[in-house]
Scaffold this motif. Structure first.
Motif, mmCIF file in Angstrom:
data_model
loop_
_atom_site.group_PDB
_atom_site.id
_atom_site.type_symbol
_atom_site.label_atom_id
_atom_site.label_comp_id
_atom_site.label_asym_id
_atom_site.label_seq_id
_atom_site.Cartn_x
_atom_site.Cartn_y
_atom_site.Cartn_z
ATOM 1 N N ALA A 1 -35.353 -9.361 26.875
ATOM 2 C CA ALA A 1 -34.247 -9.226 26.184
ATOM 3 C C ALA A 1 -34.577 -7.977 25.379
ATOM 4 O O ALA A 1 -35.809 -8.157 24.629
ATOM 5 C CB ALA A 1 -33.859 -10.362 25.457
ATOM 6 N N GLY A 2 -33.941 -7.225 25.343
ATOM 7 C CA GLY A 2 -34.032 -5.971 24.492
ATOM 8 C C GLY A 2 -34.832 -4.689 24.842
ATOM 9 O O GLY A 2 -35.251 -3.945 24.018
ATOM 10 N N ARG B 1 -18.612 5.140 47.698
ATOM 11 C CA ARG B 1 -18.024 4.077 46.863
ATOM 12 C C ARG B 1 -18.967 2.939 46.396
ATOM 13 O O ARG B 1 -19.798 2.336 47.009
ATOM 14 C CB ARG B 1 -17.248 3.178 47.909
ATOM 15 C CG ARG B 1 -16.189 3.728 48.464
ATOM 16 C CD ARG B 1 -15.137 2.946 49.508
ATOM 17 N NE ARG B 1 -14.457 1.617 48.632
ATOM 18 C CZ ARG B 1 -14.228 0.424 48.957
ATOM 19 N NH1 ARG B 1 -14.256 0.528 50.300
ATOM 20 N NH2 ARG B 1 -13.515 -0.094 48.467
ATOM 21 N N ASN B 2 -18.835 3.203 45.030
ATOM 22 C CA ASN B 2 -20.071 2.448 44.195
ATOM 23 C C ASN B 2 -19.538 1.497 43.042
ATOM 24 O O ASN B 2 -18.320 1.980 42.525
ATOM 25 C CB ASN B 2 -20.976 3.597 43.428
ATOM 26 C CG ASN B 2 -21.532 4.468 44.465
ATOM 27 O OD1 ASN B 2 -21.962 4.355 45.647
ATOM 28 N ND2 ASN B 2 -21.457 5.725 44.115
ATOM 29 N N TYR B 3 -19.960 0.326 42.632
ATOM 30 C CA TYR B 3 -19.356 -0.545 41.750
ATOM 31 C C TYR B 3 -20.618 -0.985 40.903
ATOM 32 O O TYR B 3 -22.067 -1.204 41.170
ATOM 33 C CB TYR B 3 -18.841 -1.423 42.426
ATOM 34 C CG TYR B 3 -17.395 -1.320 43.183
ATOM 35 C CD1 TYR B 3 -16.299 -1.277 42.161
ATOM 36 C CD2 TYR B 3 -17.568 -1.181 44.353
ATOM 37 C CE1 TYR B 3 -15.093 -1.088 42.949
ATOM 38 C CE2 TYR B 3 -16.151 -0.673 45.124
ATOM 39 C CZ TYR B 3 -15.012 -0.695 44.277
ATOM 40 O OH TYR B 3 -13.998 -0.488 44.734
ATOM 41 N N PHE B 4 -20.181 -1.309 39.575
ATOM 42 C CA PHE B 4 -21.185 -1.831 38.678
ATOM 43 C C PHE B 4 -20.813 -3.084 38.366
ATOM 44 O O PHE B 4 -19.535 -3.496 38.116
ATOM 45 C CB PHE B 4 -21.068 -0.942 37.384
ATOM 46 C CG PHE B 4 -22.124 -1.425 36.309
ATOM 47 C CD1 PHE B 4 -22.019 -2.466 35.477
ATOM 48 C CD2 PHE B 4 -22.892 -0.372 35.993
ATOM 49 C CE1 PHE B 4 -23.006 -2.847 34.559
ATOM 50 C CE2 PHE B 4 -23.969 -0.735 35.067
ATOM 51 C CZ PHE B 4 -23.908 -1.812 34.361
ATOM 52 N N THR B 5 -21.536 -4.387 38.523
ATOM 53 C CA THR B 5 -21.123 -5.625 38.411
ATOM 54 C C THR B 5 -21.849 -6.513 37.299
ATOM 55 O O THR B 5 -22.774 -5.971 37.112
ATOM 56 C CB THR B 5 -21.165 -6.361 39.757
ATOM 57 O OG1 THR B 5 -22.505 -6.691 40.004
ATOM 58 C CG2 THR B 5 -20.486 -5.689 40.854
ATOM 59 N N VAL B 6 -21.322 -7.280 36.710
ATOM 60 C CA VAL B 6 -21.855 -8.199 35.556
ATOM 61 C C VAL B 6 -21.159 -9.438 35.675
ATOM 62 O O VAL B 6 -19.929 -9.433 35.528
ATOM 63 C CB VAL B 6 -21.850 -7.338 34.314
ATOM 64 C CG1 VAL B 6 -20.670 -7.101 33.729
ATOM 65 C CG2 VAL B 6 -22.862 -8.310 33.381
ATOM 66 N N GLU C 1 -27.561 -7.954 34.524
ATOM 67 C CA GLU C 1 -27.791 -9.411 34.191
ATOM 68 C C GLU C 1 -27.677 -10.073 35.376
ATOM 69 O O GLU C 1 -27.085 -11.187 35.598
ATOM 70 C CB GLU C 1 -26.470 -9.829 33.080
ATOM 71 C CG GLU C 1 -26.185 -9.227 31.888
ATOM 72 C CD GLU C 1 -27.316 -9.494 30.868
ATOM 73 O OE1 GLU C 1 -27.969 -10.482 30.702
ATOM 74 O OE2 GLU C 1 -27.176 -8.887 29.754
ATOM 75 N N ALA C 2 -28.588 -9.691 36.510
ATOM 76 C CA ALA C 2 -28.546 -10.387 37.754
ATOM 77 C C ALA C 2 -28.902 -11.795 37.549
ATOM 78 O O ALA C 2 -28.806 -12.620 38.490
ATOM 79 C CB ALA C 2 -29.558 -9.539 38.621
ATOM 80 N N MET D 1 -33.085 -7.863 36.045
ATOM 81 C CA MET D 1 -33.369 -9.435 36.147
ATOM 82 C C MET D 1 -34.442 -9.839 35.060
ATOM 83 O O MET D 1 -35.235 -8.988 34.713
ATOM 84 C CB MET D 1 -34.164 -9.708 37.523
ATOM 85 C CG MET D 1 -34.551 -10.926 37.710
ATOM 86 S SD MET D 1 -33.079 -12.129 37.993
ATOM 87 C CE MET D 1 -32.387 -11.956 39.797
ATOM 88 N N ASP D 2 -34.100 -10.780 34.241
ATOM 89 C CA ASP D 2 -34.805 -11.166 33.238
ATOM 90 C C ASP D 2 -34.818 -12.732 33.440
ATOM 91 O O ASP D 2 -33.756 -13.531 33.197
ATOM 92 C CB ASP D 2 -34.290 -10.988 31.787
ATOM 93 C CG ASP D 2 -35.008 -11.471 30.828
ATOM 94 O OD1 ASP D 2 -35.945 -12.062 31.038
ATOM 95 O OD2 ASP D 2 -34.646 -11.296 29.572
ATOM 96 N N TYR D 3 -35.991 -13.393 33.985
ATOM 97 C CA TYR D 3 -36.083 -14.828 34.445
ATOM 98 C C TYR D 3 -36.035 -15.487 33.250
ATOM 99 O O TYR D 3 -35.702 -16.763 33.325
ATOM 100 C CB TYR D 3 -37.275 -15.220 35.208
ATOM 101 C CG TYR D 3 -37.513 -14.297 36.539
ATOM 102 C CD1 TYR D 3 -36.644 -14.512 37.336
ATOM 103 C CD2 TYR D 3 -38.260 -13.163 36.693
ATOM 104 C CE1 TYR D 3 -36.616 -13.810 38.696
ATOM 105 C CE2 TYR D 3 -38.362 -12.493 37.843
ATOM 106 C CZ TYR D 3 -37.575 -12.654 38.846
ATOM 107 O OH TYR D 3 -37.668 -11.938 40.019
ATOM 108 N N SER D 4 -36.486 -14.971 32.030
ATOM 109 C CA SER D 4 -36.160 -15.762 30.693
ATOM 110 C C SER D 4 -34.811 -15.932 30.157
ATOM 111 O O SER D 4 -34.783 -16.590 29.168
ATOM 112 C CB SER D 4 -37.181 -15.080 29.663
ATOM 113 O OG SER D 4 -36.882 -14.009 29.228
#
Length: 414
Positions: free
Chosen positions: A49-50, A80-85, A133-134, A167-170
């Motif tokens: 984080a951060g 064709r491109n996308y940003f997902t969250v 935020e995968a 990716m942040d496993y924590s």
């Protein structure tokens, strides 16, 4: 701090550090190299984080879309491109950002489920999918969210030539979004893939020693002595009265804005439209309510009178955060270590069963890991200050005495 300030932090108009700029170039090269490959390719950014992961993604996606829309010589032209969250509150900020940039459109930003379902229905493939935020991607079927496949990353890889992940496993918090390094490797190992680790902490102005102390608390369950520089360039405080802490946060909010009280699980909580209160002595405040507006929860003025949960604050900066460590975490009576009380956990949605998990010991271990992940996430929201209060009397006493040992205890009564 307003919505505009939250957007400014992610703005592609802001300069990057040399490391971030080099990373954007590296991923752009990776993307153009693999656009015409016979299999999808994956680039993963790992970071706590951060560490500026979302900033890198925003700059990267803006660069890709500029080439897509305005550069006929680029391999990305007319792709064709996308940003997902997979976080509605964060999606609001990205769509607001898109409205201020000529190369970005609001429709470029999607929830993963919406994109997967639409591409399935149309039987279409896209070129690049960027996933912020995968660690929130679903890794099992979730009918509640209209996701009927087994894994969102697997489905995106079926429908895109290049997938770029953060990716942040924590920050893994729910069984339905269970991600570990081994689980990710199992999916991407058969595809071309690269990985990069971001380590420098940008969000908190706190010393590295204080960040290390917080990590020791949540990762090792250990309560170390506070570092002597815990308050260097950072307003760190420990309270033995939750109401005093709330009043201090209200004062900070009047002074600089975007200051809120947050809490871990362990108090009554149900998404039934009613109010559920957190009570600690003189302190009594309701949990956050579902936010139907386009404004992120923390930026709605009235939420100064609510307690934020992990779900409303994850991914967001606050100027000051007042943290309640709830009944789910306590101190062991015989040592300066923490215990996780699974019987006090009140977030029924988080731990739904998975068919691929049957060992009770492994399930309990994962539950404790996710609870401490949630604590770690909320402990790292405050840019300029973090105030702590613990429900457990022994933990509260220990933390207060560690704070008083430096002669700082007078701060909390002003």
């Amino acid at each position: 701090m307003t919505t505009n300030q939250a957007i400014t932090k992610l703005s592609p108009d802001l300069p990057l550090t040399s490391e971030q700029a080099t990373l954007v170039k590296q991923i752009t090269h990776f993307t153009t190299t693999h656009l015409t490959g016979s299999t999808p390719a994956v680039f993963t950014i790992i970071g706590d984080a951060g560490t500026g992961k979302s900033v890198v993604l925003t700059h990267l996606f803006t660069k890709l879309q500029r080439m897509t829309r305005y550069d006929p010589k680029s391999p990305l032209f007319q792709t064709r491109n996308y940003f997902t969250v997979n976080h509605p509150e964060i999606l609001k900020v990205y769509r607001e950002l898109a409205g201020q940039q000529d190369v970005l459109l609001k429709k470029d930003f999607q929830r993963p489920t919406s994109l997967i379902n639409r591409l399935s229905k149309e039987n279409q493939q896209v070129d690049v999918v960027v996933v912020d935020e995968a660690h929130l991607l679903l890794s099992k079927t979730d009918h509640y969210n209209n996701f009927y496949h087994d894994n969102q990353l697997t489905e995106l890889l079926k429908r895109a030539r290049v997938v770029i992940l953060v990716m942040d496993y924590s920050q893994v918090l729910r069984m339905k979004s269970l991600w570990t390094p081994e689980r990710l490797t199992k999916i991407i190992s058969r595809f071309p893939h690269e990985q990069y680790h971001l380590t420098h902490q940008f969000r908190m102005t706190a010393s590295d020693d204080l960040v290390h102390w917080l990590n020791t608390l949540t990762e090792d369950y250990r309560i170390d002595n506070l570092p002597t520089n815990a308050r260097q360039n950072y307003d760190f405080r420990i309270y033995d009265d939750a109401e005093e802490m709330r009043q201090a946060i209200v004062r900070r909010n009047r002074e600089v804005g975007l200051s809120r009280v947050l809490s871990t699980s362990g108090y009554p909580s149900t998404l039934d439209g009613g109010k559920h209160f957190i009570k600690e002595g003189r302190f009594k405040m309701p949990w956050d309510q579902y936010n139907f507006t386009a404004t992120p929860w923390a930026e709605i003025p009235q939420t100064i009178d609510e307690v934020g949960s992990i779900y409303t604050c994850q991914g967001f900066d606050l100027n000051y955060a007042g943290i309640i460590i709830g009944p789910v975490i306590s101190q062991r009576p015989t040592s300066r270590t923490l215990a996780v009380n699974l019987d006090r956990f009140t977030d029924s949605e988080a731990f739904k069963k998975r068919a691929d998990l049957t060992d009770p010991a492994e399930i309990d271990h994962l539950k404790r890991w996710m609870i401490m992940n949630a604590l770690n996430v909320i402990l790292k929201r405050g840019v300029h200050g973090t105030y702590l209060y613990a429900h457990d009397p022994l933990l509260r006493q220990t933390l207060s005495s560690l704070f008083a040992a430096h002669g700082w205890d007078q701060l909390v009564h002003h």
